[in-house]
Motif scaffolding. Sequence first.
Motif, PDB file in Angstrom:
ATOM      1  N   ILE A 202      37.393  10.670  12.483  1.00  0.00           N
ATOM      2  CA  ILE A 202      38.856  11.236  12.468  1.00  0.00           C
ATOM      3  C   ILE A 202      39.472  11.090  11.080  1.00  0.00           C
ATOM      4  CG2 ILE A 202      41.149  10.369  12.926  1.00  0.00           C
ATOM      5  CD1 ILE A 202      40.119   9.549  15.679  1.00  0.00           C
ATOM      6  N   HIS A 203      38.357  10.263  10.430  1.00  0.00           N
ATOM      7  CA  HIS A 203      39.192   9.720   8.911  1.00  0.00           C
ATOM      8  C   HIS A 203      38.922  11.369   8.394  1.00  0.00           C
ATOM      9  CE1 HIS A 203      37.731   8.439   4.266  1.00  0.00           C
ATOM     10  NE2 HIS A 203      38.592   7.882   5.151  1.00  0.00           N
ATOM     11  N   SER A 204      37.560  11.823   8.381  1.00  0.00           N
ATOM     12  CA  SER A 204      37.430  13.118   7.386  1.00  0.00           C
ATOM     13  C   SER A 204      37.500  14.319   7.985  1.00  0.00           C
ATOM     14  CB  SER A 204      35.760  12.719   7.765  1.00  0.00           C
ATOM     15  OG  SER A 204      34.673  13.066   8.982  1.00  0.00           O
ATOM     16  N   HIS A 205      38.438  14.236   9.230  1.00  0.00           N
ATOM     17  CA  HIS A 205      39.178  15.434   9.959  1.00  0.00           C
ATOM     18  C   HIS A 205      38.310  16.168  10.113  1.00  0.00           C
ATOM     19  CE1 HIS A 205      43.385  14.432   7.898  1.00  0.00           C
ATOM     20  NE2 HIS A 205      42.768  14.501   6.819  1.00  0.00           N
ATOM     21  N   GLN A 206      37.189  15.586  11.216  1.00  0.00           N
ATOM     22  CA  GLN A 206      36.189  16.588  11.622  1.00  0.00           C
ATOM     23  C   GLN A 206      36.107  16.139  12.552  1.00  0.00           C
ATOM     24  OE1 GLN A 206      33.561  17.945  10.148  1.00  0.00           O
ATOM     25  NE2 GLN A 206      33.727  17.283   7.973  1.00  0.00           N
ATOM     26  N   SER A 207      36.997  18.063  13.663  1.00  0.00           N
ATOM     27  CA  SER A 207      37.291  17.766  14.946  1.00  0.00           C
ATOM     28  C   SER A 207      36.765  18.536  15.869  1.00  0.00           C
ATOM     29  CB  SER A 207      38.791  18.301  14.942  1.00  0.00           C
ATOM     30  OG  SER A 207      38.543  20.224  14.667  1.00  0.00           O
ATOM     31  N   LYS A 208      35.521  19.086  15.293  1.00  0.00           N
ATOM     32  CA  LYS A 208      35.014  19.944  16.335  1.00  0.00           C
ATOM     33  C   LYS A 208      33.615  18.121  16.773  1.00  0.00           C
ATOM     34  CE  LYS A 208      34.686  23.746  15.843  1.00  0.00           C
ATOM     35  NZ  LYS A 208      35.524  24.489  16.994  1.00  0.00           N
ATOM     36  N   SER A 209      33.176  17.073  15.711  1.00  0.00           N
ATOM     37  CA  SER A 209      33.051  16.017  15.837  1.00  0.00           C
ATOM     38  C   SER A 209      33.577  15.603  16.957  1.00  0.00           C
ATOM     39  CB  SER A 209      32.479  15.188  14.547  1.00  0.00           C
ATOM     40  OG  SER A 209      31.882  15.716  13.925  1.00  0.00           O
ATOM     41  N   VAL A 210      35.042  15.142  16.270  1.00  0.00           N
ATOM     42  CA  VAL A 210      35.445  14.494  17.688  1.00  0.00           C
ATOM     43  C   VAL A 210      35.406  15.003  19.005  1.00  0.00           C
ATOM     44  CG1 VAL A 210      38.156  13.735  18.576  1.00  0.00           C
ATOM     45  CG2 VAL A 210      37.445  13.391  16.397  1.00  0.00           C
ATOM     46  N   GLU A 211      35.506  15.827  18.786  1.00  0.00           N
ATOM     47  CA  GLU A 211      35.108  16.977  20.219  1.00  0.00           C
ATOM     48  C   GLU A 211      34.058  16.759  21.673  1.00  0.00           C
ATOM     49  OE1 GLU A 211      35.539  21.629  22.023  1.00  0.00           O
ATOM     50  OE2 GLU A 211      35.795  21.268  19.807  1.00  0.00           O
ATOM     51  N   MET A 212      32.903  16.879  20.516  1.00  0.00           N
ATOM     52  CA  MET A 212      32.049  16.650  20.675  1.00  0.00           C
ATOM     53  C   MET A 212      31.351  15.377  21.005  1.00  0.00           C
ATOM     54  SD  MET A 212      27.938  16.762  19.338  1.00  0.00           S
ATOM     55  CE  MET A 212      27.500  19.202  20.633  1.00  0.00           C
ATOM     56  N   LEU A 213      32.147  13.785  20.697  1.00  0.00           N
ATOM     57  CA  LEU A 213      31.984  12.875  20.746  1.00  0.00           C
ATOM     58  C   LEU A 213      32.454  12.198  22.530  1.00  0.00           C
ATOM     59  CD1 LEU A 213      32.465  11.240  17.913  1.00  0.00           C
ATOM     60  CD2 LEU A 213      29.837  10.962  19.083  1.00  0.00           C
ATOM     61  N   LEU A 214      33.768  12.954  22.571  1.00  0.00           N
ATOM     62  CA  LEU A 214      34.655  13.267  23.941  1.00  0.00           C
ATOM     63  C   LEU A 214      34.187  13.260  25.117  1.00  0.00           C
ATOM     64  CD1 LEU A 214      37.942  13.233  22.140  1.00  0.00           C
ATOM     65  CD2 LEU A 214      36.835  11.045  23.041  1.00  0.00           C
ATOM     66  N   ARG A 215      33.451  15.060  24.695  1.00  0.00           N
ATOM     67  CA  ARG A 215      32.467  15.386  25.301  1.00  0.00           C
ATOM     68  C   ARG A 215      30.927  14.651  25.999  1.00  0.00           C
ATOM     69  NH1 ARG A 215      32.283  20.460  23.377  1.00  0.00           N
ATOM     70  NH2 ARG A 215      30.156  20.402  22.529  1.00  0.00           N
ATOM     71  N   GLU A 216      30.612  14.196  25.526  1.00  0.00           N
ATOM     72  CA  GLU A 216      29.260  13.835  25.323  1.00  0.00           C
ATOM     73  C   GLU A 216      29.644  11.807  26.225  1.00  0.00           C
ATOM     74  OE1 GLU A 216      26.628  14.044  25.555  1.00  0.00           O
ATOM     75  OE2 GLU A 216      27.422  16.130  24.773  1.00  0.00           O
ATOM     76  N   GLY A 217      31.667  11.189  26.432  1.00  0.00           N
ATOM     77  CA  GLY A 217      31.843  10.561  27.183  1.00  0.00           C
ATOM     78  C   GLY A 217      31.746   9.410  26.406  1.00  0.00           C
ATOM     79  N   PHE A 218      31.735   9.295  24.567  1.00  0.00           N
ATOM     80  CA  PHE A 218      32.237   7.935  23.815  1.00  0.00           C
ATOM     81  C   PHE A 218      34.098   8.328  24.515  1.00  0.00           C
ATOM     82  CE2 PHE A 218      28.582   8.975  21.809  1.00  0.00           C
ATOM     83  CZ  PHE A 218      28.196   8.112  21.405  1.00  0.00           C
ATOM     84  N   SER A 219      34.152   6.754  24.655  1.00  0.00           N
ATOM     85  CA  SER A 219      36.086   6.588  24.584  1.00  0.00           C
ATOM     86  C   SER A 219      36.776   6.891  24.016  1.00  0.00           C
ATOM     87  CB  SER A 219      36.002   4.729  24.845  1.00  0.00           C
ATOM     88  OG  SER A 219      36.684   4.495  25.231  1.00  0.00           O
ATOM     89  N   PRO A 220      38.059   7.363  24.026  1.00  0.00           N
ATOM     90  CA  PRO A 220      38.895   7.732  23.757  1.00  0.00           C
ATOM     91  C   PRO A 220      39.510   6.405  22.650  1.00  0.00           C
ATOM     92  CG  PRO A 220      39.183   8.138  25.768  1.00  0.00           C
ATOM     93  CD  PRO A 220      37.854   7.907  25.760  1.00  0.00           C
ATOM     94  N   ASP A 221      39.379   5.704  23.418  1.00  0.00           N
ATOM     95  CA  ASP A 221      40.079   3.795  23.110  1.00  0.00           C
ATOM     96  C   ASP A 221      39.502   3.456  22.434  1.00  0.00           C
ATOM     97  OD1 ASP A 221      42.326   4.949  24.315  1.00  0.00           O
ATOM     98  OD2 ASP A 221      41.611   3.747  26.535  1.00  0.00           O
ATOM     99  N   ALA A 222      37.553   3.467  22.383  1.00  0.00           N
ATOM    100  CA  ALA A 222      36.899   2.810  21.826  1.00  0.00           C
ATOM    101  C   ALA A 222      37.403   1.476  21.505  1.00  0.00           C
ATOM    102  CB  ALA A 222      36.493   3.487  20.235  1.00  0.00           C
TER     103      ALA A 222
END
Length: 593
Positions: free
Chosen positions: A325-345
């Motif tokens: 999020i800090h580096s505005h890498q939305s593709k990274s955000v999308e992949m992490l969420l798709r692979e089960g990383f919590s949106p709340d962390a």
Amino acid sequence: MLWSDVTKQRLTTWLPAVTDPAAVDFLQDMDFTECYGHSVSSVAAAARSGCRKRVRRLIKRGFSVDCRDNRGWNALHEAAAAGSTECVQDILAAAGGKKAGSSRGCSAYVNSLTHEGESACYLAAQRGHLEVVQLLLEAHSNINQLTNDLSCPLYAAVDGGHKEVVELLVGKGAEVNRTHTASCWTCLHQAVYKGHSEIVRILADVCNLEAVDDHKISSLFVAAQYGRQECLEILVNAGADVSTQAADLATPLLIASQEGHQVCVDFLLDHGADPNIACSHEWPQLPIHAAAEFGHISVLRRLIAVTDRACDRGDGMVSPLYVAIHSHQSKSVEMLLREGFSPDAQDCTHILGIRSPLSFALSRTSSKPYSESVVLLVAAGASLSEEDWVYALATDETDLLQLILKHRWIPRPETLTRGCSVPHQDGQTVLKLLEVRELLCVALNQVHFAACWLPLLLKAGLEPTLLLQPHMLEQADSGVLNYLLEFVNWSILSPPLKHILDRRRAEETWEPCPHFDSVPCLSHMCRLRVRLVLGPDLLMRTDVVQQLPVPSLLHNFLRFGDIPEASYTHSPPSPLSNRLQRCRSTHKHRHVL
């Protein structure tokens, strides 16, 4: 005109009259600028051109082989740099002869240095002149002589990629582990940096593989950083440590992940590199963070499979979502969420000063109403805090609120629970009790913008009676208040609320709709009853009305579609940062549930 130029001009006038061949050669070989510091000597000039015949002739006639130019270069330096083996031989022979056969004198000459500290051997090695280097070493050239910038013949040969020269120097006993340059690199560091894999193969057998520079960076780290795959394989196969750490705790795997060198990442992981080593003194940064931060998706995919998920929600850890999020890498955000990383962390307030990924994404939104990361997090069911609701409600822009309501379901009050968010039947996530409480609390503190958010919330299924609070009735604009009252039975309001309305009417701060002075009509009472039975959420957000046995003309009426919305007519709001600060300083928590 310089004296030498005048002399040369005169010579060209009468030189054709000279008939003696020896005199002609002598005059042609004469250098009338020999006394000027900015020019080379005659022997040096001949050596530079590789003309052995002229070098011999000049030496025979007594010209000096040790005359230097303004760089400190003599004839031997020129011959070595030019790679003229024969000229080097003749110049060395002349230097030895001048010293009456003294080997000590010749050794001093062969090791004479330029003003940059360069020996003839260094110049020859730098340019890859193998035979000249061999000849100079036989003449006792110092194989480890350092230049002013701490280079040496071996380092120069390595830098130039001259494999045969490197082999010769190593075989002759050159120091292979000495540090060079201001960064304290070894020859192995430089060979890897330049990608000279064959030279790396030579040095790997004789060098200290774990030698580090002033930042404790090893040669293997350099290979990973610059994507030198073949060099990396040579070093690992030679026994180099794949999990070595630099002064800042960075590992080769971290730097390869940061630079996006997929092949190097795969090779390191396949050969034992640990993806769970903390690579920072400040917080437990892992290679997965580097890949997420720089948007290297294929590398990120590989690291997700091998990284301990404790980094996602564990205390004292930092989810890679934050750096993406800090580096505005939305593709990274999308992949992490798709692979089960919590949106709340996890709450990283004590580490990074950040409460949640969504709060962080909202705080980094600049020109657009919301970033792609915000969209992904909301769609993934990120929990909404009080501050998140401020971003959605403390503005005349409704984009963010519409986005939230698109993915979040507002349940009826009697179904609210304290548990975690659960998916609704259509894939939306149901708001938790705390989230609804925070929503109402922020809404009642942002009555100024009620004309913007009130229609959206009511059409999304919020129970309107939850907003029938004293503060709302006291602060709402006339149009907003009328719009809210159209959704309830205004004739049965509690006495305190009726008192507020009567006072505002008397003060002329509220102009009620004419029909508010009478009992609601039967049709309005009926739709209130229908809403009570079905629930405001199903009524407003589904097609349940179309399934009722009533004329289709009543569908819009039953969903309160006939009520005109109030318009927002206030001056443009202040910047969001100012509104957030003001909200924090003046906020009052209102218990409405």
